[in-house]
Motif scaffolding. Structure first.
Motif, PDB file in Angstrom:
ATOM      1  N   HIS A 197      -0.796   1.797  -2.158  1.00 39.33           N
ATOM      2  CA  HIS A 197      -2.206   1.425  -2.136  1.00 39.33           C
ATOM      3  C   HIS A 197      -2.772   1.567  -0.733  1.00 39.33           C
ATOM      4  CE1 HIS A 197      -1.617  -2.235  -0.010  1.00 39.33           C
ATOM      5  NE2 HIS A 197      -2.734  -2.805  -0.386  1.00 39.33           N
ATOM      6  N   SER A 198      -4.058   1.645  -0.673  1.00 38.24           N
ATOM      7  CA  SER A 198      -4.833   1.825   0.550  1.00 38.24           C
ATOM      8  C   SER A 198      -4.455   3.144   1.238  1.00 38.24           C
ATOM      9  CB  SER A 198      -4.688   0.640   1.503  1.00 38.24           C
ATOM     10  OG  SER A 198      -3.513   0.759   2.260  1.00 38.24           O
ATOM     11  N   SER A 199      -5.145   3.445   2.294  1.00 41.53           N
ATOM     12  CA  SER A 199      -4.904   4.721   2.950  1.00 41.53           C
ATOM     13  C   SER A 199      -4.193   4.465   4.258  1.00 41.53           C
ATOM     14  CB  SER A 199      -6.230   5.411   3.225  1.00 41.53           C
ATOM     15  OG  SER A 199      -6.914   4.724   4.223  1.00 41.53           O
ATOM     16  N   VAL A 236      -2.016   5.739  -6.900  1.00 41.32           N
ATOM     17  CA  VAL A 236      -2.667   5.125  -5.744  1.00 41.32           C
ATOM     18  C   VAL A 236      -3.641   4.063  -6.234  1.00 41.32           C
ATOM     19  CG1 VAL A 236      -4.073   5.504  -3.708  1.00 41.32           C
ATOM     20  CG2 VAL A 236      -2.492   7.267  -4.462  1.00 41.32           C
ATOM     21  N   GLU A 264      -6.709   1.719  -5.364  1.00 42.07           N
ATOM     22  CA  GLU A 264      -7.760   2.122  -4.425  1.00 42.07           C
ATOM     23  C   GLU A 264      -8.040   1.095  -3.326  1.00 42.07           C
ATOM     24  OE1 GLU A 264     -11.417   2.683  -6.417  1.00 42.07           O
ATOM     25  OE2 GLU A 264     -11.502   0.646  -7.176  1.00 42.07           O
ATOM     26  N   THR A 318      -9.298   5.580   0.931  1.00 43.32           N
ATOM     27  CA  THR A 318      -8.263   5.913  -0.038  1.00 43.32           C
ATOM     28  C   THR A 318      -8.692   7.087  -0.900  1.00 43.32           C
ATOM     29  OG1 THR A 318      -7.725   3.573  -0.079  1.00 43.32           O
ATOM     30  CG2 THR A 318      -6.776   4.933  -1.796  1.00 43.32           C
ATOM     31  N   GLN A 325      -5.041   7.928  -9.622  1.00 39.93           N
ATOM     32  CA  GLN A 325      -5.682   6.818  -8.931  1.00 39.93           C
ATOM     33  C   GLN A 325      -6.053   5.740  -9.928  1.00 39.93           C
ATOM     34  OE1 GLN A 325      -8.333   7.726  -5.888  1.00 39.93           O
ATOM     35  NE2 GLN A 325      -9.313   5.728  -5.924  1.00 39.93           N
TER      36      GLN A 325
END
Lengths: 491, 726
Positions: free
Chosen positions: A279-281, A302, A304, A313, A349
């Motif tokens: 998760h997250s970028s 993923v 978001e 993200t 996602q």
């Protein structure tokens, strides 16, 4: 001051540029206010800024003795930590520098005591991987070793008595040069003779995942060894200061390379046809996955991480806009990352709410961190704890990807205090005006994930169990530096 | 006007090398602009030349009032530092010395503080009485070299300004006439506490070019809810947004041309209602365009009155202004820590075991709260002592306040060193100023404003008003605050009292803008405008062309005041009329307003009798011909005469002694043979005939009854005389 195309607003790039032209005191204050205003935020930029600033502090420091230098760094570090206590890397970097200076000073002292074998007997095998950052290629003038709060005699005694735990001498390392070549690229530092703790070797055995930590140099300068050390006494006219400076430069190098080093373990942990949830970028995680994708085909789900990071993200997944990928994070232009689908990864996602639902198909969870605490718990983007909890319900292994620089020796009594609360504006907009008046909206930026929810840490030193982190902490930080910023907690 | 202080000059000198470096690094970037524009300048209007924060601003400059225990101007400076501004000029009106002292001791002052992110910070001392004066002064000083930010000293914002700056640059490179970009916050369609309550700004924007093409302000009390848009605009712009939802945070990115425009138009006083409106209106003349940057995220708001003080405080507590929140410890000596649940407290706070402090609350250092007390949604400063079983909700308590046991405080502001006794009750909207002492068991009613300071009289002496035991209890200190400006002007106080009931509880603010020195207030164009808007309701026939009205009234007033020549005034007036395409009704209204205003001024200020005042006003050379020709028309139609009387009557409703003046004017105009008895007769009977006649209108014409009676008698006498002669 103007910076490239981004206008006038100061950020990390502007700060680094201004370091050269500004007065030191102004630079310190500048960083403090940048931290307060969150214009430098997130672990990596904070770490880079701190390391560069400390480099200036050391360079500008009028040399008298090590004790004064330590005091000075402690003082600066204290101010930086107070400015933004939740960016724990700031404290980490300061402690690493402090530890490095202590090591250098000690070494010089040992050097002074000169080749006496007695010192090497004090040494325990554990020590010396401690500071990746320190250097031995230059000798320093014999300098009195006087840490902040003890007079030097006491320190010597204390150190001697404690040497089993945290002190040793380099000679132990010198006894084992062969280990240097036996490991590839987990460390950062250039010319540190490899030191190995016996403990590490032993602990590494049972776990196939754990790679024995050790130090070697990607730059191939690792061959600084006994011979150069032997020359040192002769070269002792060289300044300790230079050593410290190049030590800090190594820390900066480490910060640069840490993602690649972590990524180099990817293929050991991600296998074909697995389903990974993240998760997250995070750049670390993204690089990790991209590296794995070079050889393997797998699926990434993923989450978001709405509302604080969902745009970044999305961008990481779709590869749309570079700009939203946290500009300040990107020091150099070549850090542009391929979006995951381009690398041949199947990306799904999902919203944060769907995490539990998809968890049953997930083979591994990969989490990014903001900071790692000595007990093995971590501070990560909000939502991480929910993911970890869901994973533990489904008995899915949770892997945390983090540079060692994020690992903090602090052990806070209440983890709540580490969690930053952000701006509710990203959750409700002005269009919900009446709601704003009647409802309280909290927007925690981080989550605390307790250690029992984490199965494995992958750092630039290799893979470790959470219960093992305390060891790395001990290797990297000196116990007397742990609470340097609030003396009342110091023993 | 005093020159900049020596220290400020020193700052400039010290800043020079830095500036050079900045320019050098900028060169590498190879911007299109020339070198001197590489640094960003900003102008802070630290005093808004208003009295909306009274009674607190009697003792403290407005920009130093604490918001969440941090002076307001800190937020503004943080914002500017965040935006990377290099040079700052601070303009203040009242309390300049205090602001200067504060800034010089702060971390922002470059000569004494290495922490300052600015190259120079200069406090400009002026005698300016309005924003317009300050900007004209700035223009005269020639300090501004390139694009600059114009902000108010009460701005709270975490908005990154780079995007807007880049857009502004781009527009200006394409077109030199794009002189200004306003940053506006999208406020949403529904009510939001950030929106101003009294006045709704109306922005007419061409969204394709982000250009603002018209601006107007609407009052809550204004019955005439129309915006008058020039039909030409509809032809020129294919798409037009008319927006009332925008929050004007007062951040303008300006080019030096803006200052030149201010300098040209010496009667502009405020940036929006005068300057913006005026420049947009004169687009045909000057060709300057003003653009908008409407932002949908981040926080930007001004603390321009007590209502917004409350709303911004709430936003700070709710962390909307993040990272400008208490636990960021903006000031060096702060040590706030945020705890979950929203309690933010400094070191050294003493909380009794059974007290409940929390939920969006800020507690300053060394504050203690006694057993059983409850504090929610409040901000409490340093060193406050709060007794047992106190209940505090939505209150903003500054430093060194002590509050006795069992007191209940709701939605109040309590300034430094005030003492509230035991078992008091402060109802919503109470404002307790510095050092006021309220004795035990007092009930402070909603909306009470208590102070110990007294407004400076015009001769500069400060008189201590006696304490008022009915308000503060026996043994208390303090008296009700009365604003002389407020009551010299019925209009605004009427508006004011209305506002209290209609919208917000903490309102003091909607007084029309009045300057620190009270002399200007009555004749300022603003006042006449607000006056106008409030009776625009019964003026359906086209009171919309307010500029014409405003300009015309001002022109005529000037002539009257100077006993000038009405022939030239007439020329000017007719010119205005043609350029604005004003209707006959508007002309009559303008003339009526000008004369009544002059006469009421004479009556009030010079203590003339109404009849003498009327004689003086109408005695100005050429006045009689002017009224005859312009107001009534050469034909002297009875309809027009009646209309003119109506106008006079309407305007006088809002003035002191309106009734007396109307009688005097009627008599005078009759004597001068401008108005004929038939017209009076018809007007009177029409008024009598009205069933739902307005109370005010009726009152005003009461005194004229005698005159009408006299007219009627004279008429019948002359009739009988005629009969006799037959």
């Amino acid at each position: 001051m103007p910076s490239l195309s981004t206008g006038y607003a100061p950020n990390l790039g502007v700060f680094l540029k201004s370091l050269k032209s500004q007065q030191l005191e102004a630079s310190i204050e500048n960083l403090i206010s940048l931290l307060k205003r969150r214009q430098i935020k997130n672990s990596r930029p904070c770490a880079i800024a701190t390391a560069h600033l400390l480099l200036r502090v050391v360079a500008r420091f009028k040399w008298t003795d090590v004790g004064k230098l330590l005091e000075r760094i402690q003082e600066v570090g204290q101010r930086l930590i107070q400015a933004q206590p939740r960016e724990m890397v700031v404290g980490n970097i300061v402690r690493r520098v402090l530890g490095m200076i202590r090591d250098e000073a000690k070494e010089d002292r040992n050097e002074d005591a000169s080749d006496s074998a007695s010192n090497s007997q004090l040494s325990s095998p554990k020590r010396q991987s401690s500071d990746l950052g320190h250097l031995r290629n230059a000798g320093g003038p014999p300098t009195a070793f006087s840490p902040l709060r003890f007079d030097s005699k006491d320190v010597v005694q204390a150190m001697d008595s404690n040497s089993d735990d945290s002190f040793g001498s380099k000679s132990s390392a010198n006894h084992r040069p062969p280990l240097i070549t036996s490991h590839t690229s987990y460390a950062v530092t250039n010319n540190v003779p490899v030191q190995h703790s016996m403990f590490n070797l032993l602990s590494a055995m049972p776990s196939p995942l754990a790679t024995p930590p050790g130090v070697s140099s990607p730059q191939g300068r690792s061959s600084v060894n006994m011979s150069s050390v032997a020359h040192r006494a002769a070269a002792s006219s060289n300044d300790l200061k230079a050593e410290v400076i190049s030590g800090i430069e190594e820390i900066i190098d480490e910060l640069d390379q840490v993602d690649e080093q972590i990524a180099s373990y990817a293929q050991e942990h991600i296998h074909s046809n697995e389903t990974i949830l993240t998760h997250s970028s995070s750049r670390s995680v993204q690089k990790f996955l991209l590296k794995a994708a070079e050889k393997r085909k797998f699926t990434v789900i993923v989450a978001e991480s709405y509302p604080n990071d969902h745009e970044a993200t999305h961008a990481a997944v779709a590869g749309k806009s570079k700009s939203s990928l946290d500009d300040s994070d990107d020091m150099d232009s070549d850090t542009f990352l391929k979006p995951l689908p381009k690398a041949g990864i199947t990306v799904i996602q999902v919203t944060d709410a769907a995490i539990f639902a998809v968890m049953s198909r997930v083979n591994k969870v990969v989490l990014a961190t903001h900071a790692v605490i000595a007990n093995g718990g971590l501070i990560a983007a909000a939502g991480a704890r929910g993911i970890a909890k869901a994973a533990s319900f489904h008995k899915t292994p949770v892997i945390v990807v983090s540079g060692v620089y994020k690992l903090s020796p602090e052990y806070p009594f209440e983890f709540e205090s580490l969690i930053e609360y952000g701006d509710p504006g990203s959750i409700i907009s002005y269009h919900d005006g009446p709601l704003v008046d009647s409802v309280e909206v909290d927007n925690p930026v981080y989550d605390y994930v307790p250690p029992h929810l984490v199965d494995l840490y992958i750092t630039n030193l290799g893979a470790h169990a959470p219960s093992y982190l305390y060891r790395i902490v001990e290797d990297h930080y000196k116990a007397e530096d742990t609470n340097f910023h609030n003396p009342e907690f110091q023993y | 006007m005093s020159q900049k202080s020596a220290k400020g000059a020193g700052g400039g000198a010290k800043a020079a090398p830095k500036g050079k470096k900045a320019a050098a690094s900028g060169k590498k970037v190879a911007r299109l602009e020339d070198e001197r524009e590489e640094t960003l300048q900003a102008v802070i209007l630290a005093d808004s030349f208003e009295t909306r924060f009274n009674p607190f601003t009697l003792e403290t400059p407005r920009c130093l009032l604490p918001l969440a225990n941090t002076p307001l101007i800190e937020y503004t400076l943080e914002f500017l530092a965040m935006s990377g501004v290099a040079d700052i000029y601070v303009y203040c009106g009242a309390h300049t010395a205090e602001v200067e002292k504060y800034l010089q001791q702060s971390k922002w002052y470059p000569p004494t503080s290495s922490a300052s992110p600015f190259n120079s910070l200069e406090i400009v001392k002026t005698t300016a009485k309005s924003v317009g004066d300050a900007l004209r002064d700035l223009d005269a000083r020639d300090l501004i070299t390139g694009d600059f930010l114009l902000v108010h000293g009460d701005l709270v914002s975490n908005l990154p300004i780079d995007g807007a700056l880049a857009a502004h640059r781009k527009r200006r490179l394409a077109d030199k006439n794009a002189i200004m970009t306003m940053i506006l916050r999208d406020g949403g369609l529904h009510g939001h506490r950030g929106k101003s309550n009294g006045i709704t700004p109306v922005f007419v924007v061409d969204p394709t070019k982000d250009r603002c093409i018209h601006y107007e302000e609407m009052h809550a009390l204004q019955a005439n809810k129309y915006v008058n848009i020039d039909p030409d605009l509809l032809n020129e712009h294919s798409e037009i947004d008319i927006r009332t939802d925008l929050i004007d945070c007062g951040i303008d990115i300006c080019t030096p041309d803006v200052l030149a425009l201010w300098a040209e138009s010496f009667d502009y006083e405020v940036p929006r209602r005068h300057f913006l409106h005026g420049v947009l209106k004169d687009y045909e003349l000057n060709g300057k365009t003003i653009h908008t940057e409407i932002v949908g995220d981040h926080y930007a708001a001004r603390v321009f009155n007590l209502q917004s003080y409350e709303s911004v405080s709430k936003d700070v507590l709710a962390r909307w202004t993040y990272p400008l929140v208490p636990d960021s410890n903006l000031l060096d000596n702060q040590s706030y820590k945020y705890e979950s649940g929203g309690l933010c407290k400094e070191n050294g706070v003493i909380l009794a075991r059974t007290c409940k402090a929390g939920k969006r609350t800020v507690l300053g250092r060394d504050t203690s709260i006694g057993d059983g007390s409850r504090v929610v949604d409040s901000i409490i400063g340093r060193r406050c002592v709060i007794g047992k079983n106190v209940s505090i909700k939505d209150a903003y308590i500054w430093d060194d306040v002590s509050i006795g046991d069992g007191t209940i405080i709701e939605r109040a502001i309590i300034a430094n060193e005030a003492v509230i006794g035991k078992d008091c009750h402060l109802e919503p909207g109470s404002l307790i100023s510095y050092n006021v002492k309220i004795s035990n068991g007092t009930n402070v009613r909603a909306g009470t404003r208590l102070t110990r300071g007294n407004r400076k009289q015009e001769d500069g002496t400060k008189s201590d008003a006696p304490s008022d035991p009915s308000l503060v209890g026996q043994g208390g200190f303090g008296h009700a605050f009365e604003d002389p400006d407020e009551f010299s002007d019925d209009e605004s106080s009427a508006f004011h009292s209305n506002m209290v009931y209609s919208t917000a509880h903490l309102n003091i603010s909607s007084e029309s803008i009045s300057t620190v020195s009270s002399e200007i207030s009555t004749s300022s164009p603003t006042t006449s405008r607000s006056r106008l808007s409030s009776f625009a309701s019964d003026d359906a026939d086209g009171g919309n062309n307010e500029n014409f009205h405003h300009d015309a009234v001002e022109g005529l007033l000037g002539t009257l005041r100077e006993n000038g020549d009405f022939d030239s005034a007439k020329l000017e007036f007719m010119g205005l009329r043609l350029s604005n395409n004003a209707t006959d009704q508007q002309i009559r209204r303008a003339i009526a307003v000008a004369f009544t205003k002059r006469i009421s001024q004479l009556v009030e200020n010079d203590k003339l009798e109404a009849s003498k005042a009327a004689a003086q006003a109408f005695g100005v050379s050429g006045a009689d011909r002017f009224i005859k020709n312009v107001a009534i028309g050469d034909e002297g139609l009875e309809d027009d005469q009646v209309d003119f009387i109506y106008r006079l009557q309407k305007d006088l409703v809002h003035r002191n002694n309106g009734a007396v003046i109307l009688a005097a004017i009627s008599q005078r105009l009759y004597q001068m043979e401008i108005l004929e008895e038939e017209a009076f007769e018809r007007w009177w009977t029409e008024c009598e005939g009205l069933e739902d006649e307005d109370e005010g209108m009726k009152k005003v014409r009461e005194k004229t009854a005698v005159f009408i009676e006299w007219l009627r008698q004279a008429e019948s006498e002359s009739e009988s005389g005629e009969e006799d002669s037959d």
